[in-house]
Design an enzyme around this catalytic site. Structure first.
Site, mmCIF file in Angstrom:
data_model
loop_
_atom_site.group_PDB
_atom_site.id
_atom_site.type_symbol
_atom_site.label_atom_id
_atom_site.label_comp_id
_atom_site.label_asym_id
_atom_site.label_seq_id
_atom_site.Cartn_x
_atom_site.Cartn_y
_atom_site.Cartn_z
ATOM 1 N N SER A 25 5.115 -5.447 4.752
ATOM 2 C CA SER A 25 5.203 -4.263 3.912
ATOM 3 C C SER A 25 6.633 -3.923 3.513
ATOM 4 C CB SER A 25 4.562 -3.044 4.578
ATOM 5 O OG SER A 25 5.353 -2.610 5.666
ATOM 6 N N TYR A 58 2.899 -4.365 0.248
ATOM 7 C CA TYR A 58 2.289 -3.039 0.123
ATOM 8 C C TYR A 58 3.256 -2.000 0.667
ATOM 9 C CZ TYR A 58 1.229 -3.849 5.044
ATOM 10 O OH TYR A 58 1.337 -4.138 6.383
#
Length: 143
Positions: A25, A58
């Site tokens: 991430s 993400y």
């Protein structure tokens, strides 16, 4: 027809940390997440201005007001603290919505503090906005 369009962009942020051993991430300051209309877990593309690397990951929410842009997991091999990055999110929408949609473009200073928000991805804020001169070289006086 569905079209994939620019939804959000954080322009020329400075990477503040990288953690190779985190599960993945990008950690983004909560203030910037709000300004860019990004949600926890939303897909983002990271473009490293310094070395040309592009990757998809993400978003996770970082501490509000911290200015954190943290690269986590294997991406830390490609993007390093101090690198300038553009964080981009895309949205899929119907043709009519795409033609009227206005993306959220967030401009930040060298400390990743928001200095302007707009809708035109080709626009650079006027130099009368404090910190806007750093959009051309955000390392001026920063490090």
């Amino acid at each position: 027809m569905l079209r994939t369009m620019l939804k959000s962009k954080i322009h020329r942020a400075t990477v503040t940390q990288a953690d190779l051993h985190y599960v993945g991430s990008v950690t983004i300051d909560a203030d910037l997440m709000d300004a860019a209309d990004l949600l926890e877990g939303e897909q983002v593309t990271i473009v490293d201005i310094d070395n040309g690397a592009r990757l998809v990951t993400y978003a996770i929410t970082g501490e509000r007001g911290s200015g954190v842009i943290g690269i986590n997991g294997a991406a830390a091999h490609l993007v390093h603290p101090g690198d300038l990055v553009i964080l981009i999110a895309y949205g899929t929408m119907q043709d009519a919505e795409a033609r009227a949609y206005q993306p959220r473009i967030v401009f930040v200073d060298a400390d990743n503090k928001q200095i302007d928000v707009g809708h035109d991805p080709a626009f650079v804020p006027a130099f009368d906005i404090p910190g806007a001169e750093e959009l051309l070289n955000p390392r001026i006086g920063a490090r």
